[in-house]
Design an enzyme around this catalytic site. Structure first.
Site, PDB file in Angstrom:
ATOM      1  N   ARG A  46       0.911  -1.214   0.060  1.00 49.98           N
ATOM      2  CA  ARG A  46      -0.063   0.187  -0.089  1.00 49.98           C
ATOM      3  C   ARG A  46       0.973   1.273   0.163  1.00 49.98           C
ATOM      4  O   ARG A  46       2.130   1.070   0.001  1.00 49.98           O
ATOM      5  CB  ARG A  46      -1.037   0.094   1.227  1.00 49.98           C
ATOM      6  CG  ARG A  46      -0.606  -0.712   2.298  1.00 49.98           C
ATOM      7  CD  ARG A  46       0.608   0.021   3.286  1.00 49.98           C
ATOM      8  NE  ARG A  46       0.195   1.402   3.434  1.00 49.98           N
ATOM      9  CZ  ARG A  46       1.292   2.305   3.804  1.00 49.98           C
ATOM     10  NH1 ARG A  46       2.512   1.917   3.534  1.00 49.98           N
ATOM     11  NH2 ARG A  46       0.947   3.380   3.649  1.00 49.98           N
ATOM     12  N   ASP A 236      -1.999  10.686  -2.080  1.00 48.53           N
ATOM     13  CA  ASP A 236      -2.459   9.635  -2.850  1.00 48.53           C
ATOM     14  C   ASP A 236      -2.534  10.314  -4.436  1.00 48.53           C
ATOM     15  O   ASP A 236      -2.581   9.481  -5.303  1.00 48.53           O
ATOM     16  CB  ASP A 236      -3.557   8.795  -2.555  1.00 48.53           C
ATOM     17  CG  ASP A 236      -3.264   7.986  -1.365  1.00 48.53           C
ATOM     18  OD1 ASP A 236      -2.923   8.193  -0.212  1.00 48.53           O
ATOM     19  OD2 ASP A 236      -3.040   6.580  -1.969  1.00 48.53           O
ATOM     20  N   ASN A 246      -5.398  12.297   0.474  1.00 53.37           N
ATOM     21  CA  ASN A 246      -4.439  11.261   1.190  1.00 53.37           C
ATOM     22  C   ASN A 246      -5.106  10.636   2.370  1.00 53.37           C
ATOM     23  O   ASN A 246      -6.644  10.807   2.360  1.00 53.37           O
ATOM     24  CB  ASN A 246      -3.457  12.274   1.961  1.00 53.37           C
ATOM     25  CG  ASN A 246      -2.320  11.330   2.563  1.00 53.37           C
ATOM     26  OD1 ASN A 246      -1.693  10.678   1.727  1.00 53.37           O
ATOM     27  ND2 ASN A 246      -1.949  11.657   3.671  1.00 53.37           N
TER      28      ASN A 246
HETATM   29  O1  MRU Z   1      -4.446   2.886   2.033  1.00 55.58           O
HETATM   30  P1  MRU Z   1      -3.058   3.092   1.979  1.00 55.58           P
HETATM   31  O2  MRU Z   1      -2.276   2.729   3.212  1.00 55.58           O
HETATM   32  O3  MRU Z   1      -2.597   2.835   0.417  1.00 55.58           O
HETATM   33  O4  MRU Z   1      -2.786   4.857   2.231  1.00 55.58           O
HETATM   34  C1  MRU Z   1      -1.609   5.290   2.043  1.00 55.58           C
HETATM   35  C2  MRU Z   1      -1.422   6.895   2.246  1.00 55.58           C
HETATM   36  O5  MRU Z   1      -2.274   7.493   2.401  1.00 55.58           O
HETATM   37  C3  MRU Z   1      -0.042   7.469   2.087  1.00 55.58           C
HETATM   38  O6  MRU Z   1      -0.093   8.449   2.880  1.00 55.58           O
HETATM   39  C4  MRU Z   1      -0.068   7.894   0.644  1.00 55.58           C
HETATM   40  O7  MRU Z   1      -0.233   6.855  -0.330  1.00 55.58           O
HETATM   41  C5  MRU Z   1       1.392   8.339   0.280  1.00 55.58           C
HETATM   42  S1  MRU Z   1       2.718   7.192   0.521  1.00 55.58           S
HETATM   43  C6  MRU Z   1       3.947   7.918   0.122  1.00 55.58           C
END
Ligand code: MRU
Length: 344
Positions: A46, A236, A246
Site C-alpha cells: 500500500r 495519493d 491522502n
Molecule cells: O491506504 P493506504 O495505506 O495505501 O494509504 C496510504 C496513504 O494514504 C499514504 O499517505 C500515501 O499513499 C502516500 S505514500 C508515500
C-alpha cells in the site's frame, strides 16, 4: 534500512507483506498480474508510489503470460491486464500513471511480443529506481524546511514501506536527521487500518528515530500544548489546484495545524499529480469494508447491525497546505501556477 518493500527477480517479484507488520517480516512471491492485483487490492502493499511500482511489474508479469506471436493480440491481452490492475484501488494516481507509462512502452516502436516483454521489465525497473531517486531528492529539498529540535507530526505511512524505498514524508525526515537535525516524531495511529501504529512506528523505530505513537484524536491537544512544530504527510493524488487526497484523517490534521499556526507540508513525487483533475472535488474516494471499522486486530468492538462508513481517504483543500515538496523542488501557493510549472 533493514527491509525492502519490493525486490524484482528474473521471473517474479518479492513483496513485503505489510499486513503482517510489525509482528512478522514475510515476503510474498508475485508471479502473475492477477497476483499483483491481489496484493494491491488486499493491501499487502500500500502507499501510492509502492502501488504504482508494483503495478508496473504487474504489467510486465501480464506480458510474460501472453502466448502469441501476433503483436495485435499481445497488445489487446496486455490492455486487459492493465485495466484489471488499475481497478485494484481508485484513489492513488500513481497506479494508473505507472500502468499508462508501461502501456506507452508496449505500444511504441513495432517490436515483436518477446522484445516488448523484455522492454517492459526494463521500464518497471526504471520506475522502481526513479521512485527511490525522487524520494532522495524530495528529502534534500524538504529537509531545509524542517528546523533543528522540532517535533513533527505525521499521519498514515508515507515511508520506505509506501514507496520503492526511503519514503516521501518520512524521506524528508530521514534527510533532515542525516543533516544533523535533532527531531522528535509523533505518529498518528491512523485508524482503521493502523498504518501509523503498525508501519510508521515500526519503520521509524528501526531507523533510530525518537518516535511517539498517539491516537488520531490526540493531535489537536498536542498542538494546543505547543508540542508539535510542523506536520508532514504524503499524498495519493494531487489535483491541478493543489487539493490533496491522502489517508482519511489528513484533512483534520491540516485544519488543526492551521488553527494552531503550524506549517502543514505534503511530500509527493510528480507521479502523484493528476493534471486532468482540476480540483479535489472530482477525486474518487475508496470506501473500504465495514470490517476494518468494526474490528481491531480481529476483535469486534461494536454492536451487531450498526451502520458503518469507511472512506479510506479524504481531500485537504489547497488553502491548508503550506508547501508541497517534490523531487523537482518545493511548491508554494498559488498551486495552480506552481503545479503547472512542475508538470511541463
Ligand atoms: O491506504 P493506504 O495505506 O495505501 O494509504 C496510504 C496513504 O494514504 C499514504 O499517505 C500515501 O499513499 C502516500 S505514500 C508515500
Amino acid at each position: 534500512m533493514a527491509f525492502y518493500t519490493l525486490i524484482p527477480k528474473k521471473d517474479h517479484i518479492l513483496l513485503l507483506d505489510q499486513r503482517l507488520l510489525p509482528g512478522k517480516t514475510r515476503y510474498l512471491k508475485v508471479r502473475t498480474y492477477r497476483d499483483a492485483y491481489d496484493v494491491i487490492k488486499r493491501m499487502a502493499v500500500r502507499g501510492a508510489p509502492a502501488i504504482g511500482v508494483t503495478a508496473a511489474f504487474g504489467v510486465w508479469l501480464g506480458a510474460r503470460s501472453v502466448r502469441t506471436n501476433s503483436r495485435q493480440k499481445y497488445l489487446s491481452e496486455l490492455q486487459k491486464a492493465s485495466k484489471h490492475l488499475v481497478s485494484a484501488r481508485p484513489t492513488a494516481y500513481n497506479l494508473s500513471w505507472a500502468v499508462n507509462r508501461m502501456m506507452e512502452v508496449a505500444r511504441s516502436g513495432n517490436l515483436a511480443p518477446a522484445a516488448v516483454t523484455a522492454a517492459l521489465y526494463k521500464e518497471a525497473v526504471r520506475i522502481y529506481h526513479e521512485d527511490i531517486d525522487a524520494n532522495r531528492k524530495m528529502g534534500d529539498y524538504g529537509a531545509r524546511l524542517i528546523k533543528n529540535k522540532w517535533t513533527v507530526l505525521t499521519h498514515c505511512n508515507a515511508g520506505a514501506l509506501a514507496t520503492a524505498g526511503y519514503g516521501t514524508a518520512l524521506g524528508v525526515l530521514r534527510s533532515a536527521k542525516d543533516a544533523g537535525k535533532e527531531l522528535k516524531i509523533f505518529a498518528d495511529e491512523t485508524r482503521p487500518f493502523l498504518q501509523g501504529a503498525r508501519l510508521t512506528a515500526w519503520e521509524l523505530q528501526q531507523d533510530g528515530f525518537d518516535v511517539t505513537l498517539i491516537t488520531d484524536n490526540m493531535a489537536g491537544w498536542m498542538m494546543k500544548q505547543g508540542l508539535i512544530h510542523a506536520c508532514i504527510v504524503g499524498a495519493d493524488r494531487i489535483a491541478a489546484n493543489g487539493d490533496v487526497a491522502n489517508k482519511v484523517g489528513t484533512y483534520s490534521v491540516a485544519v488543526l495545524a492551521r488553527a494552531h499556526n503550524i506549517p502543514f507540508y505534503v511530500a509527493a513525487p510528480s507521479s502523484t499529480f493528476d493534471p486532468a483533475m482540476s480540483s479535489g472535488d472530482g477525486i474518487i474516494i475508496e470506501e473500504r469494508p465495514d470490517k476494518e471499522v468494526l474490528t481491531i486486530a480481529g476483535t469486534r468492538i461494536a454492536p451487531a447491525g450498526i451502520k458503518v462508513r469507511n472512506p479510506a481517504f479524504d481531500v485537504t483543500p489547497a488553502k491548508y497546505v503550506t508547501a508541497i515538496i517534490t523531487e523537482k523542488g518545493v511548491l508554494f501557493p498559488p498551486y495552480k501556477k506552481s503545479i503547472q510549472k512542475l508538470l511541463v
